[in-house]
Design a protein around this motif. Structure first.
Motif, PDB file in Angstrom:
ATOM      1  N   ALA A   1       1.126  -1.444   0.482  1.00 46.37           N
ATOM      2  CA  ALA A   1      -0.273   0.506  -0.006  1.00 46.37           C
ATOM      3  C   ALA A   1       0.586   1.301  -0.252  1.00 46.37           C
ATOM      4  O   ALA A   1       0.288   2.414  -0.198  1.00 46.37           O
ATOM      5  CB  ALA A   1      -1.025  -0.017   0.799  1.00 46.37           C
ATOM      6  N   ALA A   2       2.044   1.124   0.923  1.00 43.35           N
ATOM      7  CA  ALA A   2       2.725   2.730   0.856  1.00 43.35           C
ATOM      8  C   ALA A   2       2.328   3.458   0.774  1.00 43.35           C
ATOM      9  O   ALA A   2       2.385   4.425   0.449  1.00 43.35           O
ATOM     10  CB  ALA A   2       4.167   2.069  -0.769  1.00 43.35           C
ATOM     11  N   GLY A   3       1.474   3.476   1.397  1.00 46.49           N
ATOM     12  CA  GLY A   3       1.438   5.176   1.549  1.00 46.49           C
ATOM     13  C   GLY A   3      -0.234   5.649   1.653  1.00 46.49           C
ATOM     14  O   GLY A   3      -1.281   6.228   1.671  1.00 46.49           O
ATOM     15  N   LEU A   4      -0.808   4.242   0.702  1.00 48.27           N
ATOM     16  CA  LEU A   4      -2.525   4.212   0.129  1.00 48.27           C
ATOM     17  C   LEU A   4      -3.428   3.501   1.920  1.00 48.27           C
ATOM     18  O   LEU A   4      -2.691   3.158   1.563  1.00 48.27           O
ATOM     19  CB  LEU A   4      -2.405   3.699  -1.226  1.00 48.27           C
ATOM     20  CG  LEU A   4      -2.015   4.273  -2.231  1.00 48.27           C
ATOM     21  CD1 LEU A   4      -2.195   3.254  -3.620  1.00 48.27           C
ATOM     22  CD2 LEU A   4      -3.000   5.319  -2.754  1.00 48.27           C
ATOM     23  N   ARG A   5      -4.051   4.647   1.509  1.00 48.36           N
ATOM     24  CA  ARG A   5      -5.170   3.450   2.262  1.00 48.36           C
ATOM     25  C   ARG A   5      -6.547   2.801   2.115  1.00 48.36           C
ATOM     26  O   ARG A   5      -7.299   4.001   0.761  1.00 48.36           O
ATOM     27  CB  ARG A   5      -5.841   4.996   3.524  1.00 48.36           C
ATOM     28  CG  ARG A   5      -5.214   6.043   5.079  1.00 48.36           C
ATOM     29  CD  ARG A   5      -5.901   6.756   4.619  1.00 48.36           C
ATOM     30  NE  ARG A   5      -7.260   7.273   5.464  1.00 48.36           N
ATOM     31  CZ  ARG A   5      -7.969   6.336   6.420  1.00 48.36           C
ATOM     32  NH1 ARG A   5      -7.035   5.806   7.243  1.00 48.36           N
ATOM     33  NH2 ARG A   5      -8.946   6.239   6.716  1.00 48.36           N
ATOM     34  N   ILE A   6      -6.171   1.692   2.066  1.00 41.12           N
ATOM     35  CA  ILE A   6      -7.492   0.829   1.071  1.00 41.12           C
ATOM     36  C   ILE A   6      -8.443  -0.021   2.173  1.00 41.12           C
ATOM     37  O   ILE A   6      -7.653  -0.316   3.492  1.00 41.12           O
ATOM     38  CB  ILE A   6      -6.605  -0.543   0.318  1.00 41.12           C
ATOM     39  CG1 ILE A   6      -5.798   0.714  -0.473  1.00 41.12           C
ATOM     40  CG2 ILE A   6      -7.563  -1.280  -0.338  1.00 41.12           C
ATOM     41  CD1 ILE A   6      -3.692  -0.983  -0.906  1.00 41.12           C
ATOM     42  N   ALA A   7      -9.180  -0.262   2.235  1.00 37.66           N
ATOM     43  CA  ALA A   7     -10.376  -0.692   2.839  1.00 37.66           C
ATOM     44  C   ALA A   7     -10.881  -1.448   1.813  1.00 37.66           C
ATOM     45  O   ALA A   7     -11.480  -1.963   0.813  1.00 37.66           O
ATOM     46  CB  ALA A   7     -12.002   0.377   2.602  1.00 37.66           C
ATOM     47  N   VAL A   8     -10.619  -2.593   2.600  1.00 31.56           N
ATOM     48  CA  VAL A   8     -10.766  -4.408   1.621  1.00 31.56           C
ATOM     49  C   VAL A   8     -11.751  -4.356   3.153  1.00 31.56           C
ATOM     50  O   VAL A   8     -12.548  -4.860   4.088  1.00 31.56           O
ATOM     51  CB  VAL A   8      -9.893  -4.929   1.843  1.00 31.56           C
ATOM     52  CG1 VAL A   8     -10.115  -6.532   1.422  1.00 31.56           C
ATOM     53  CG2 VAL A   8      -8.143  -4.319   1.535  1.00 31.56           C
ATOM     54  N   LEU A   9     -12.915  -4.923   1.439  1.00 27.42           N
ATOM     55  CA  LEU A   9     -14.487  -5.807   2.363  1.00 27.42           C
ATOM     56  C   LEU A   9     -14.183  -7.732   2.099  1.00 27.42           C
ATOM     57  O   LEU A   9     -14.124  -7.181   0.112  1.00 27.42           O
ATOM     58  CB  LEU A   9     -15.225  -5.068   1.710  1.00 27.42           C
ATOM     59  CG  LEU A   9     -15.234  -3.424   1.766  1.00 27.42           C
ATOM     60  CD1 LEU A   9     -16.997  -3.082   1.676  1.00 27.42           C
ATOM     61  CD2 LEU A   9     -15.332  -2.918   3.911  1.00 27.42           C
ATOM     62  N   VAL A  10     -14.880  -7.925   3.181  1.00 30.41           N
ATOM     63  CA  VAL A  10     -14.101  -9.664   3.052  1.00 30.41           C
ATOM     64  C   VAL A  10     -15.189  -9.638   3.349  1.00 30.41           C
ATOM     65  O   VAL A  10     -16.264  -9.870   4.931  1.00 30.41           O
ATOM     66  CB  VAL A  10     -13.337 -10.479   3.403  1.00 30.41           C
ATOM     67  CG1 VAL A  10     -11.993  -9.487   2.608  1.00 30.41           C
ATOM     68  CG2 VAL A  10     -12.686 -10.050   4.540  1.00 30.41           C
ATOM     69  N   ASN A  11     -16.194 -11.869   3.633  1.00 25.26           N
ATOM     70  CA  ASN A  11     -16.657 -11.792   4.116  1.00 25.26           C
ATOM     71  C   ASN A  11     -16.609 -12.573   4.954  1.00 25.26           C
ATOM     72  O   ASN A  11     -17.158 -12.788   6.029  1.00 25.26           O
ATOM     73  CB  ASN A  11     -17.685 -13.100   3.486  1.00 25.26           C
ATOM     74  CG  ASN A  11     -18.618 -12.832   2.215  1.00 25.26           C
ATOM     75  OD1 ASN A  11     -19.150 -11.743   2.421  1.00 25.26           O
ATOM     76  ND2 ASN A  11     -18.254 -13.294   0.730  1.00 25.26           N
ATOM     77  N   ASP A  12     -14.931 -12.498   5.457  1.00 25.76           N
ATOM     78  CA  ASP A  12     -14.537 -13.408   6.533  1.00 25.76           C
ATOM     79  C   ASP A  12     -13.310 -13.267   6.494  1.00 25.76           C
ATOM     80  O   ASP A  12     -11.988 -13.856   6.116  1.00 25.76           O
ATOM     81  CB  ASP A  12     -15.067 -15.256   6.462  1.00 25.76           C
ATOM     82  CG  ASP A  12     -14.294 -15.214   7.865  1.00 25.76           C
ATOM     83  OD1 ASP A  12     -13.843 -14.696   8.959  1.00 25.76           O
ATOM     84  OD2 ASP A  12     -13.713 -17.138   7.759  1.00 25.76           O
ATOM     85  N   PHE A  13     -13.039 -12.181   7.083  1.00 26.56           N
ATOM     86  CA  PHE A  13     -11.745 -11.108   7.645  1.00 26.56           C
ATOM     87  C   PHE A  13     -10.400 -12.598   7.946  1.00 26.56           C
ATOM     88  O   PHE A  13      -9.517 -12.506   7.664  1.00 26.56           O
ATOM     89  CB  PHE A  13     -11.063  -9.899   7.967  1.00 26.56           C
ATOM     90  CG  PHE A  13     -11.836  -9.654   8.905  1.00 26.56           C
ATOM     91  CD1 PHE A  13     -13.011  -9.032   8.858  1.00 26.56           C
ATOM     92  CD2 PHE A  13     -10.783 -10.491  10.008  1.00 26.56           C
ATOM     93  CE1 PHE A  13     -13.256  -8.368  11.058  1.00 26.56           C
ATOM     94  CE2 PHE A  13     -11.314  -9.948  11.790  1.00 26.56           C
ATOM     95  CZ  PHE A  13     -12.667  -9.267  12.021  1.00 26.56           C
TER      96      PHE A  13
END
Length: 203
Positions: free
Chosen positions: A36-48
């Motif tokens: 990610a290196a500074g990028l804010r990523i939101a990950v949505l999953v059924n079962d993290f």
């Protein structure tokens, strides 16, 4: 570059990862989170819990979300993707990207519809991962044919993953399957890339 919405804020790129169980979606997510290196990523999953995120990235873990030390977050969808997206879109500072991992039996295009209907999101791509080494075996099961084939209709990129385990003939057959399905629907086949361990750059 994304155009600004009515509020003057550019919509957040929205990417959907599809693919049958074992195709490599979780491996790809882990790669992207680590890079990610500074990028804010939101990950949505059924079962993290099934993602098995590198412990070195985890800053705080709760019952429905994992905050990572690099500013990314992983949230469980539960039974309501709309509610999960709402929480992500209300976050401040805003996320730079949203990635949704579709379950192994769901149609990623149905998830992509959320981005098309939400002005704060911009559909970036639907990526479909295919286990090139196991595809022939899966397609031999008539109960799996529709589950495997339906997502091809709206895929922007097909990743033939586990290419290191597949023979040259299996890779050629997988490519032919993608192209034949597009031809059957009167469409142009999406780009096809062979990958090993879901090694796809975040960019």
């Amino acid at each position: 570059m994304a155009e600004a919405t009515a509020t003057g804020v550019a919509p957040i790129p929205f990417t959907v990862l599809g693919g049958f169980l074992g195709a490599g979606k979780t491996t790809l997510l882990n790669r992207w989170l680590a890079a990610a290196a500074g990028l804010r990523i939101a990950v949505l999953v059924n079962d993290f819990g099934a993602i098995n995120i590198d412990a070195g990235l985890v800053a705080q873990a709760g019952s429905d979300s994992i905050a990572l030390s690099n500013g990314c977050v992983c949230c469980a969808i539960g039974d309501d993707l709309t509610a999960a997206l709402g929480r992500v879109l209300q976050a401040q500072p805003a996320f730079d990207a949203v990635v949704v991992e579709a379950s192994g039996v769901s149609d990623p295009w149905r998830i992509a519809q959320y981005a098309l209907a939400e002005p704060q999101l911009q559909l970036q791509a639907v990526l479909l991962l295919v286990d090139a080494a196991a595809l022939a075996q899966h397609l031999a099961d008539p109960l799996l044919t529709d589950t495997l084939t339906r997502p091809l209709a709206h895929a922007d990129l097909v990743l033939l993953n586990h290419a290191d385990r597949a023979s040259a003939a299996e890779l050629q057959a997988a490519q032919a399957w993608v192209r034949a399905d597009a031809q059957r629907r009167g469409q142009t086949a999406p780009p096809i890339t062979a990958t090993t361990q879901a090694d796809v750059p975040l960019a």
